[in-house]
Design a protein around this motif. Structure first.
Motif, PDB file in Angstrom:
ATOM      1  N   LEU A  56     -73.411  96.422 -13.431  1.00  0.00           N
ATOM      2  CA  LEU A  56     -73.943  95.179 -13.870  1.00  0.00           C
ATOM      3  C   LEU A  56     -74.140  94.208 -12.740  1.00  0.00           C
ATOM      4  O   LEU A  56     -74.883  93.404 -12.598  1.00  0.00           O
ATOM      5  CB  LEU A  56     -72.870  94.383 -14.955  1.00  0.00           C
ATOM      6  N   TRP A  57     -73.272  94.421 -11.534  1.00  0.00           N
ATOM      7  CA  TRP A  57     -73.281  93.697 -10.483  1.00  0.00           C
ATOM      8  C   TRP A  57     -74.193  94.283  -9.440  1.00  0.00           C
ATOM      9  O   TRP A  57     -74.864  93.848  -8.862  1.00  0.00           O
ATOM     10  CB  TRP A  57     -71.786  93.469  -9.882  1.00  0.00           C
ATOM     11  N   GLY A  58     -73.816  95.909  -9.327  1.00  0.00           N
ATOM     12  CA  GLY A  58     -74.664  96.560  -8.391  1.00  0.00           C
ATOM     13  C   GLY A  58     -76.286  96.732  -8.408  1.00  0.00           C
ATOM     14  O   GLY A  58     -76.598  96.394  -7.350  1.00  0.00           O
ATOM     15  N   ILE A  59     -76.460  96.782  -9.536  1.00  0.00           N
ATOM     16  CA  ILE A  59     -77.968  97.023  -9.986  1.00  0.00           C
ATOM     17  C   ILE A  59     -78.865  95.832  -9.454  1.00  0.00           C
ATOM     18  O   ILE A  59     -79.682  95.942  -8.756  1.00  0.00           O
ATOM     19  CB  ILE A  59     -78.329  97.483 -11.288  1.00  0.00           C
ATOM     20  N   PRO A  60     -78.616  94.489  -9.892  1.00  0.00           N
ATOM     21  CA  PRO A  60     -79.277  93.393  -9.573  1.00  0.00           C
ATOM     22  C   PRO A  60     -79.210  93.177  -7.994  1.00  0.00           C
ATOM     23  O   PRO A  60     -80.099  92.637  -7.413  1.00  0.00           O
ATOM     24  CB  PRO A  60     -78.642  92.321 -10.416  1.00  0.00           C
ATOM     25  N   ILE A  61     -77.953  93.136  -7.538  1.00  0.00           N
ATOM     26  CA  ILE A  61     -77.616  93.130  -6.077  1.00  0.00           C
ATOM     27  C   ILE A  61     -78.429  93.817  -5.402  1.00  0.00           C
ATOM     28  O   ILE A  61     -78.958  93.738  -4.280  1.00  0.00           O
ATOM     29  CB  ILE A  61     -76.455  92.687  -5.809  1.00  0.00           C
ATOM     30  N   GLY A  62     -78.436  95.098  -5.707  1.00  0.00           N
ATOM     31  CA  GLY A  62     -79.103  96.362  -5.193  1.00  0.00           C
ATOM     32  C   GLY A  62     -80.723  96.078  -5.011  1.00  0.00           C
ATOM     33  O   GLY A  62     -81.400  96.372  -4.091  1.00  0.00           O
TER      34      GLY A  62
END
Length: 276
Positions: A56-62
């Motif tokens: 949930l955090w990693g994908i949008p920040i990625g």
């Protein structure tokens, strides 16, 4: 049917908004990876919710990192066309930028949760590579990230590619190297090799799956990048080739160091639970 499926970049319109094949394909790759990551975490004694929380955090920040990486190395163009900065459906995201941003997010998350980040990267690595393999077909849909010009005979008779790929590689009357396909197949082979090694009893130590991911992907990307016509440049050098060289040399060096100096490091197959 396959030819018709990806004949146009736009799959359909939703309330007047164009939904692109590029985004659909990347989303499918991510969803498959997320499900397998959650499954692996469960096998390792973690809750599936932790996996969903992490992505949930990693994908949008990625995604932000991938886009920023691309925009920074194309800044003269985007400075003149700022309205296009957010148009990721036109392509223009860089895998290395996403990996770097995602890795930073993961390490911050693991530090907060008091989890060994190397265990988490070992869990994620092969499934990330799988998502990359699937996502490359988004480039196919957009007719981008291709290599230099080749003959139709090379694609049909030398590579023996199916007609729907050959036809899509004809852009403006010229046929091009399907570098998206080279990287997709290389990544799929890497998934098989890494999963096989990781699953063998006491074959890979903590952190070594992550190193293999970087070594494998970067080795193939170095050569494939040399064929592409849309590389990001830093002076006379292709940025992705420079990074690939760093990852291959650094990864191999760390792997050798791990084997020689980390005699007491646990093996991936022996790890269960967060207390590593």
């Amino acid at each position: 049917m396959q030819h018709l499926l990806l004949s146009y970049p736009v799959a359909f319109h939703l309330f007047g908004i164009p939904i692109h094949w590029y985004g659909i394909i990347i989303a499918v790759g991510m969803l498959i990876a997320i499900e397998w990551i959650a499954r692996e975490l469960r096998l390792k004694g973690f809750s599936e919710e932790m996996g969903y929380d992490l992505v949930l955090w990693g994908i949008p920040i990625g995604f932000i990192g991938a886009r920023l990486y691309y925009v920074l190395f194309q800044w003269p163009y985007y400075a003149a066309h700022p309205g296009e900065i957010l148009q990721i459906w036109n392509g223009g995201i860089a895998i290395y930028g996403g990996v770097i941003a995602g890795a930073i997010t993961l390490f911050v998350y693991c530090r907060k949760k008091k989890i060994n980040p190397l265990l988490m990267t070992d869990v994620i690595a092969p499934y990330l590579l799988l998502a990359q393999a699937i996502g490359r077909w988004g480039n196919f849909a957009n007719q981008e990230a291709h290599g230099g010009a080749v003959s139709e005979s090379f694609l049909r008779n030398t590579l023996h590619l199916p007609a729907f790929i050959v036809d899509r590689m004809q852009i403006g009357g010229i046929y091009y190297h399907p570098t998206f396909l080279y990287e997709s197949l290389w990544s799929l082979l890497g998934v098989a090799v890494i999963m096989w090694l990781r699953g063998r009893n006491r074959a890979l130590k903590l952190g070594e799956t992550t190193l293999l991911y970087f070594i494998w992907y970067a080795f193939g990307r170095f050569f494939i990048e040399g064929l592409r016509t849309d590389s990001l440049w830093l002076g006379p050098f292709r940025v992705s080739q420079l990074l690939s060289l760093i990852f291959v040399i650094g990864g191999m060096g760390l792997f050798i160091w791990s084997r020689r100096k980390r005699q007491d490091a646990p093996y991936y197959t022996d790890i269960y639970g967060p207390n590593v």
